[in-house]
Design a protein around this motif. Structure first.
Motif, short mmCIF file in Angstrom:
data_model
loop_
_atom_site.label_atom_id
_atom_site.label_comp_id
_atom_site.label_asym_id
_atom_site.label_seq_id
_atom_site.Cartn_x
_atom_site.Cartn_y
_atom_site.Cartn_z
N ILE A 254 0.84 -1.20 0.00
CA ILE A 254 0.00 0.00 0.00
C ILE A 254 0.88 1.24 0.00
O ILE A 254 1.86 1.33 0.73
N GLU A 255 0.50 2.21 -0.80
CA GLU A 255 1.31 3.42 -0.97
C GLU A 255 0.63 4.68 -0.44
O GLU A 255 1.19 5.77 -0.54
N HIS A 256 -0.57 4.54 0.14
CA HIS A 256 -1.33 5.71 0.57
C HIS A 256 -1.97 5.48 1.92
O HIS A 256 -2.47 4.38 2.20
N VAL A 257 -1.96 6.51 2.75
CA VAL A 257 -2.66 6.50 4.03
C VAL A 257 -3.78 7.53 3.93
O VAL A 257 -3.54 8.69 3.60
N LEU A 258 -4.99 7.11 4.21
CA LEU A 258 -6.15 7.97 4.05
C LEU A 258 -6.58 8.53 5.40
O LEU A 258 -6.33 7.94 6.45
N TYR A 259 -7.25 9.68 5.37
CA TYR A 259 -7.70 10.32 6.61
C TYR A 259 -9.07 10.96 6.39
O TYR A 259 -9.42 11.36 5.28
N ASP A 260 -9.84 11.06 7.46
CA ASP A 260 -11.14 11.72 7.49
C ASP A 260 -10.89 13.23 7.56
O ASP A 260 -10.26 13.72 8.50
N VAL A 261 -11.39 13.97 6.57
CA VAL A 261 -11.11 15.41 6.50
C VAL A 261 -11.66 16.19 7.68
O VAL A 261 -11.21 17.30 7.95
N GLY A 262 -12.61 15.62 8.41
CA GLY A 262 -13.20 16.33 9.54
C GLY A 262 -12.53 16.08 10.86
O GLY A 262 -12.93 16.67 11.88
N GLU A 263 -11.52 15.23 10.89
CA GLU A 263 -10.89 14.85 12.15
C GLU A 263 -9.43 15.27 12.18
O GLU A 263 -8.76 15.30 11.15
N PRO A 264 -8.90 15.58 13.38
CA PRO A 264 -7.44 15.79 13.50
C PRO A 264 -6.71 14.54 13.04
O PRO A 264 -7.15 13.42 13.32
#
Length: 326
Positions: A254-264
């Motif tokens: 895996i080459e990407h780490v995803l994040y929730d735009v509304g959370e720190p």
């Protein structure tokens, strides 16, 4: 949808008694949410009816279905996360004028409490958007309630809302039905586009380093979602959970780490740095934002984005990249 489903999907409450909730879970300092709210879609301010929605995705379902006949107001302020936000002590005078209240069961305690307290009243229609939608035991949690992340399930939620709006305003019931059908066509097109990405993808796994609202993609599209955090915005990842995800990233490539735009997202940043991955945004359609997330100035969000915008501007491009479907 049967008449019984319609009846179960909406309940009525007295606006004369609504302020009595000030001692309960809905005693809310909501005055600051109204007035100059950037989420106001610029619709008819003289609309005869006002409907309050309990989180951003539901707000858009209401405004898409209501059209010009009603004003839809999102109770969650700009920049707040719908799953994390609760009303503050204060006043409910503006809610006392509501003609409708749309909520999600088992999403936030204050919503369920409000619906329970209002269930035997009249004059204000209370609509459970989740009516008839069966939650499932996902890899992240039992009875996973995040159905609005599935554009197919959303179509039933939109129909529930149309039925409820027709109870408020029977004279325009045909318009609500037509608006719901048109929006559901857009949701079905979105569903087909996600399937297309998955069909082209070389990977089946994504890593989300903020809270996990996305397991309905596992159910619908067979996307494996891995998170060291879990489903609550307040959860913290243990060292063992982080190490487990790091090993998975290495094993799968895996080459990407995803994040929730509304959370720190400090964990997303540190995890991406540790495994030399790129950070990409995801939206659970729980936060409206005017500008960019703190960790990612390349993302520019608008406070009046609707459900389709969140997917087409953020989620689809991220899935295409993260699943190697480009």
């Amino acid at each position: 949808m049967t008449n019984q489903s319609k009846e179960n999907g909406s309940r009525v409450v007295s606006r004369r008694r609504f302020t009595a909730l000030s001692a309960g879970a809905l005693t809310a300092g909501l005055a600051g949410c109204f007035g100059d709210d950037p989420q106001d879609d610029g619709g008819d301010s003289d609309a005869e009816f006002t409907v309050f929605a309990s989180m951003p995705a539901v707000w858009d379902f209401v405004r898409q279905t209501a059209g010009d006949h009603m004003e839809a107001i999102d109770l969650v302020p700009i920049g707040e996360h719908g799953h994390d936000w609760t009303p503050e002590p204060g006043t409910v005078e503006e809610l006392d004028e509501a003609d409708g209240f749309v909520y999600l069961r088992d999403f936030a305690t204050w919503q369920d409490n409000a619906a329970d307290q209002l269930s035997e009243r009249d004059d204000v229609v209370v609509i459970e958007a989740s009516e008839g939608i069966e939650f499932f035991d996902s890899p992240a949690e039992d009875n996973d309630e995040h159905w609005w992340m599935d554009p197919v399930e959303c179509q039933e939620g939109v129909e529930n809302i149309a039925d409820g709006l027709a109870k408020i305003d029977p004279d325009n019931a045909d318009d609500y039905e037509a608006n719901a059908a048109a929006f559901n066509d857009e949701l079905e097109a979105l569903n087909e586009d996600i399937h297309d990405i998955v069909d082209r993808a070389e990977l089946e796994d994504i890593v989300v380093a903020t809270h996990d609202s996305f397991q309905w993609w596992y159910s619908r599209y067979d996307i494996n979602i891995h998170s060291p955090v879990g489903t609550s915005p307040d959860d913290a990842a243990s060292a063992a959970d982080v190490e487990r995800v790091e090993e998975l990233i290495d094993d799968i490539g895996i080459e990407h780490v995803l994040y929730d735009v509304g959370e720190p997202a400090p964990l997303a940043e540190s995890l991406a740095n540790e495994v030399d991955a790129e950070i990409l945004p995801l939206s659970p359609v729980e936060t409206q934002m005017d500008g960019s997330p703190a960790i990612d100035p390349t993302v520019e969000m608008e406070p009046d984005w609707g459900y389709i915008d969140h997917f087409r501007e953020l989620n689809l491009p991220t899935l295409e990249t993260a699943l190697w479907a480009e």
